[in-house]
Design an enzyme around this catalytic site. Structure first.
Site, PDB file in Angstrom:
ATOM      1  N   LYS A 133      -6.048  29.691  44.745  1.00  0.00           N
ATOM      2  CA  LYS A 133      -5.283  28.449  44.646  1.00  0.00           C
ATOM      3  C   LYS A 133      -5.433  27.524  45.849  1.00  0.00           C
ATOM      4  O   LYS A 133      -5.515  27.949  46.986  1.00  0.00           O
ATOM      5  CB  LYS A 133      -3.791  28.778  44.475  1.00  0.00           C
ATOM      6  CG  LYS A 133      -3.478  29.440  43.161  1.00  0.00           C
ATOM      7  CD  LYS A 133      -3.488  28.459  42.015  1.00  0.00           C
ATOM      8  CE  LYS A 133      -2.091  27.965  41.762  1.00  0.00           C
ATOM      9  NZ  LYS A 133      -2.061  26.962  40.711  1.00  0.00           N
TER      10      LYS A 133
ATOM     11  N   GLN B 211      34.386   8.170  56.733  1.00  0.00           N
ATOM     12  CA  GLN B 211      33.714   9.077  57.659  1.00  0.00           C
ATOM     13  C   GLN B 211      32.645   9.904  56.925  1.00  0.00           C
ATOM     14  O   GLN B 211      31.691  10.374  57.527  1.00  0.00           O
ATOM     15  CB  GLN B 211      34.761   9.981  58.305  1.00  0.00           C
ATOM     16  CG  GLN B 211      34.232  10.854  59.407  1.00  0.00           C
ATOM     17  CD  GLN B 211      35.364  11.598  60.096  1.00  0.00           C
ATOM     18  OE1 GLN B 211      36.145  11.014  60.830  1.00  0.00           O
ATOM     19  NE2 GLN B 211      35.460  12.883  59.835  1.00  0.00           N
TER      20      GLN B 211
ATOM     21  N   THR C 261      -2.335   4.134  31.144  1.00  0.00           N
ATOM     22  CA  THR C 261      -1.020   3.758  30.622  1.00  0.00           C
ATOM     23  C   THR C 261      -0.632   4.913  29.713  1.00  0.00           C
ATOM     24  O   THR C 261      -1.497   5.512  29.059  1.00  0.00           O
ATOM     25  CB  THR C 261      -1.062   2.442  29.811  1.00  0.00           C
ATOM     26  OG1 THR C 261      -1.927   2.613  28.705  1.00  0.00           O
ATOM     27  CG2 THR C 261      -1.572   1.267  30.663  1.00  0.00           C
ATOM     28  N   HIS C 262       0.642   5.269  29.718  1.00  0.00           N
ATOM     29  CA  HIS C 262       1.120   6.460  28.987  1.00  0.00           C
ATOM     30  C   HIS C 262       0.387   7.721  29.457  1.00  0.00           C
ATOM     31  O   HIS C 262       0.264   8.673  28.708  1.00  0.00           O
ATOM     32  CB  HIS C 262       0.961   6.308  27.471  1.00  0.00           C
ATOM     33  CG  HIS C 262       1.410   4.989  26.934  1.00  0.00           C
ATOM     34  ND1 HIS C 262       2.678   4.782  26.429  1.00  0.00           N
ATOM     35  CD2 HIS C 262       0.790   3.776  26.853  1.00  0.00           C
ATOM     36  CE1 HIS C 262       2.809   3.516  26.046  1.00  0.00           C
ATOM     37  NE2 HIS C 262       1.678   2.881  26.306  1.00  0.00           N
TER      38      HIS C 262
ATOM     39  N   ASN D 249      37.778   1.865  64.423  1.00  0.00           N
ATOM     40  CA  ASN D 249      37.338   1.278  63.144  1.00  0.00           C
ATOM     41  C   ASN D 249      36.214   0.258  63.339  1.00  0.00           C
ATOM     42  O   ASN D 249      35.225   0.258  62.603  1.00  0.00           O
ATOM     43  CB  ASN D 249      38.518   0.620  62.428  1.00  0.00           C
ATOM     44  CG  ASN D 249      39.620   1.614  62.103  1.00  0.00           C
ATOM     45  OD1 ASN D 249      39.441   2.816  62.282  1.00  0.00           O
ATOM     46  ND2 ASN D 249      40.762   1.124  61.637  1.00  0.00           N
TER      47      ASN D 249
ATOM     48  N   ASN E 220      -3.140  24.380  46.391  1.00  0.00           N
ATOM     49  CA  ASN E 220      -2.047  23.626  45.768  1.00  0.00           C
ATOM     50  C   ASN E 220      -1.700  22.352  46.532  1.00  0.00           C
ATOM     51  O   ASN E 220      -1.790  22.315  47.753  1.00  0.00           O
ATOM     52  CB  ASN E 220      -0.799  24.510  45.666  1.00  0.00           C
ATOM     53  CG  ASN E 220      -0.977  25.627  44.645  1.00  0.00           C
ATOM     54  OD1 ASN E 220      -1.672  25.459  43.653  1.00  0.00           O
ATOM     55  ND2 ASN E 220      -0.376  26.770  44.917  1.00  0.00           N
TER      56      ASN E 220
ATOM     57  N   SER F  21      -1.453  30.254  47.437  1.00  0.00           N
ATOM     58  CA  SER F  21      -0.473  31.039  46.688  1.00  0.00           C
ATOM     59  C   SER F  21      -0.424  32.416  47.322  1.00  0.00           C
ATOM     60  O   SER F  21      -1.445  32.928  47.788  1.00  0.00           O
ATOM     61  CB  SER F  21      -0.915  31.139  45.230  1.00  0.00           C
ATOM     62  OG  SER F  21      -0.413  32.323  44.641  1.00  0.00           O
TER      63      SER F  21
ATOM     64  N   GLU G 222       3.678  17.343  46.215  1.00  0.00           N
ATOM     65  CA  GLU G 222       4.837  17.729  45.401  1.00  0.00           C
ATOM     66  C   GLU G 222       6.126  17.551  46.185  1.00  0.00           C
ATOM     67  O   GLU G 222       7.151  17.121  45.655  1.00  0.00           O
ATOM     68  CB  GLU G 222       4.710  19.186  44.959  1.00  0.00           C
ATOM     69  CG  GLU G 222       3.588  19.435  43.970  1.00  0.00           C
ATOM     70  CD  GLU G 222       3.404  20.922  43.718  1.00  0.00           C
ATOM     71  OE1 GLU G 222       2.767  21.588  44.565  1.00  0.00           O
ATOM     72  OE2 GLU G 222       3.911  21.419  42.710  1.00  0.00           O
TER      73      GLU G 222
ATOM     74  N   SER H 103      34.430  14.629  62.914  1.00  0.00           N
ATOM     75  CA  SER H 103      33.079  14.215  62.507  1.00  0.00           C
ATOM     76  C   SER H 103      32.077  14.409  63.634  1.00  0.00           C
ATOM     77  O   SER H 103      30.927  13.992  63.526  1.00  0.00           O
ATOM     78  CB  SER H 103      33.091  12.738  62.089  1.00  0.00           C
ATOM     79  OG  SER H 103      33.614  11.944  63.131  1.00  0.00           O
TER      80      SER H 103
ATOM     81  N   TYR I  35      40.068  -0.067  56.707  1.00  0.00           N
ATOM     82  CA  TYR I  35      39.403   1.218  56.952  1.00  0.00           C
ATOM     83  C   TYR I  35      40.119   2.344  56.232  1.00  0.00           C
ATOM     84  O   TYR I  35      41.349   2.370  56.166  1.00  0.00           O
ATOM     85  CB  TYR I  35      39.374   1.515  58.467  1.00  0.00           C
ATOM     86  CG  TYR I  35      38.813   2.882  58.769  1.00  0.00           C
ATOM     87  CD1 TYR I  35      37.432   3.093  58.819  1.00  0.00           C
ATOM     88  CD2 TYR I  35      39.655   3.986  58.961  1.00  0.00           C
ATOM     89  CE1 TYR I  35      36.912   4.348  59.063  1.00  0.00           C
ATOM     90  CE2 TYR I  35      39.138   5.256  59.207  1.00  0.00           C
ATOM     91  CZ  TYR I  35      37.772   5.429  59.252  1.00  0.00           C
ATOM     92  OH  TYR I  35      37.253   6.670  59.480  1.00  0.00           O
TER      93      TYR I  35
HETATM   94  N1  ARG Z   1      35.782   9.309  63.042  1.00  0.00           N
HETATM   95  C1  ARG Z   1      36.118   8.099  62.369  1.00  0.00           C
HETATM   96  C2  ARG Z   1      34.977   7.689  61.477  1.00  0.00           C
HETATM   97  O1  ARG Z   1      33.939   8.072  61.785  1.00  0.00           O
HETATM   98  C3  ARG Z   1      36.335   6.991  63.338  1.00  0.00           C
HETATM   99  C4  ARG Z   1      37.315   5.991  62.865  1.00  0.00           C
HETATM  100  C5  ARG Z   1      38.613   6.667  62.757  1.00  0.00           C
HETATM  101  N2  ARG Z   1      39.644   5.760  62.644  1.00  0.00           N
HETATM  102  C6  ARG Z   1      40.885   6.200  62.513  1.00  0.00           C
HETATM  103  N3  ARG Z   1      41.786   5.322  62.470  1.00  0.00           N
HETATM  104  N4  ARG Z   1      41.144   7.468  62.396  1.00  0.00           N
HETATM  105  O2  ARG Z   1      35.126   6.987  60.514  1.00  0.00           O
END
Ligand code: ARG
Length: 480
Positions: free
Chosen positions: A282, A321, A154-155, A109, A284, A276, A289, A23, A316
């Protein structure tokens, strides 16, 4: 090469698996949160005698140098499974095995639960500031636009005449609810998870309260099993953000519509109107938007998080993740939208004549005529029918209700006297609304006063949030 550290699988893990499970690409954004958390945890370990002071000092120096490098943009994070392992690996490179003392009584965790709470809290501060600026700008604008009269809808059909101040105050009332909902997010986030470890706590003599104080949380999370599997604060954050973005999208639609030649109520400054590539004429409203369009991504983030968490067993689970992308995307999205909406609103001009003409051409004061008849003693339904007959007579004669003559009215019914017809005059129709929450000037003045209080509340909330840089500055000097 990712995840060299044995704690994260070591060299036996297949590179494809490491790449798939890492991650770091996303959670490197949490480096400051991670360092602040580590420093608080280290301080506690040292004061409790779990890590000798000398060793703690060396680890602190290591963490400080990583922070400084991150601040100056010089930090190279090693390819590890996540930001927590990357910091550990940097520390180990500096200090050798002594660096490992920091992870006593801690798991990734509870570490990631902490980082995310710190992150959400920091984002809330920015969002409160942006909300206070936007509501403040709406109030300022409302103060100078009380003389601009336009139809309400309204509407999406013309309904009753209102002042532009009243419309702007309506936007302010929506955003005030956002100030309150982010206040709720903050209260949900305000619990320190550190010290629950992987799930069940620790046999080491830690002091969770000390860590909580060092990190300026209001309370401890109650149960470790729940804590490591809990992303409710993030769901609340994503919901508050989605609802805010629904609000901004609705405001945006008004300006998309108002800037059409069909409405013709507002003119977009050349500096915000997009052209545009083919049609030279234009101007816009792309800005508005896109404000509307970006709500989709915000709602998507909420749904991603909800589906990610749905059905997970307690404790956990690695699925969590996947919370990273939606959580990290939410803050910048919300802040970007709030800021650009404020800018956009500062660059639109209302065409007072066209706004007034839209009210006058139609019969938006019909309800006021009916109410004037009620004040003369008629039951509302009778008054409603009589006013309706007057409107139809005006339409047949192609005379706007605002310009109906005494003769026309008297020919329909003698009760449609001059006093009643006063209610058909547009400005009178707005001024006559004396009920609280209505478009009358006294009510709008009160509404703007309440909005000024929201501005102050949002600002105070932003300022009350302990910021990461302040916490880190305190922690690097704190006695070990
Ligand atoms: N990279 C993990 C996360 O972001 C960290 C926790 C991972 N814990 C584990 N026991 N692998 O959630």
């Amino acid at each position: 090469m990712i995840a060299k550290t044995a704690a994260a699988g070591g060299p036996t893990l297949l590179p494809e698996v490491l790449a798939f499970t890492s991650s770091l690409a996303l959670d490197r954004a949490l480096i400051r949160e991670d360092l602040v958390g580590s420093l608080a945890h280290l301080t506690m370990l040292s004061r409790r005698g779990i890590v000798p002071q000398e060793q703690a000092r060396a680890i602190r120096d290591g963490l400080v140098s990583i922070w400084d490098a991150a601040q100056s943009g010089d930090l190279q994070l090693p390819d590890e499974e996540d930001v927590h392992m990357a910091v550990e690996s940097l520390l180990t490179a500096k200090l050798g095995p002594a660096a490992g003392a920091l992870h006593a009584a801690r798991s990734r965790n509870d570490q990631v639960a902490l980082d995310l709470r710190l992150y959400v809290r920091e984002q809330c501060a920015e969002i409160f500031s942006a909300l206070s600026r936007l509501i403040g700008a709406l109030v300022e604008r409302a103060e100078v636009e009380s003389g601009t009269i336009l139809p309400s809808y309204t509407h999406r059909q013309r309904a009753q005449p209102i002042s532009l101040s009243y419309l702007l105050a309506a936007y302010g009332a929506m955003f005030t609810r956002d100030v309150d909902s982010f206040g709720f997010v903050l209260s949900q986030t305000d619990a320190s998870p550190l010290g629950v470890g992987a799930i069940a706590g620790t046999s080491l003599p830690i002091d969770r309260q000390l860590v909580r104080e060092l990190l300026a949380f209001g309370r401890l999370t109650a149960n470790g099993l729940d804590t490591v599997g809990d992303r409710d604060f993030a769901l609340d954050y994503a919901y508050a953000a989605s609802r805010l973005l629904v609000h901004t999208s609705r405001v945006a639609t008004d300006f998309v519509d108002f800037s059409t030649s069909e409405f013709g109520f507002v003119r977009l400054d050349g500096a915000i109107a997009c052209g545009s590539s083919m049609m030279p004429q234009k101007r816009n409203p792309d800005l508005f938007e896109l404000v509307r369009g970006k709500a989709g991504a915000g709602i998507g983030n909420l749904v991603t998080l909800l589906v990610d968490m749905k059905g997970l067993p307690g404790g956990y689970n690695r699925d969590q993740q996947e919370d990273r992308a939606p959580i990290l995307a939410t803050g910048p999205l919300v802040r970007g939208v709030l800021d650009i909406l404020q800018l956009g609103l500062s660059r639109v001009t209302f065409d007072k004549m066209r706004c007034l003409a839209a009210v006058e051409q139609d019969a938006t004061q019909a309800t006021d005529v009916a109410e004037a008849l009620v004040q003369q003693g008629l039951p509302f339904r009778t008054a409603y029918q009589l006013a309706g007959t007057l409107v139809r007579a005006c339409q047949d004669a192609r005379v706007p209700l605002a310009h109906v003559t005494t003769e026309m009215a008297q020919a329909i019914d003698p009760r449609l006297n001059d006093e009643v017809l006063q209610a058909a005059r547009v400005r009178g129709a707005v001024a006559r609304k004396t009920s609280p929450g209505g478009t009358g000037p006294d009510s709008v003045r009160e509404q703007l006063e309440a909005l000024r209080e929201s501005v102050t509340r949002a600002k105070e909330r932003a300022e009350s949030i302990p910021r990461l840089s302040t916490l880190f500055a305190q922690l690097r000097e704190a006695p070990l």
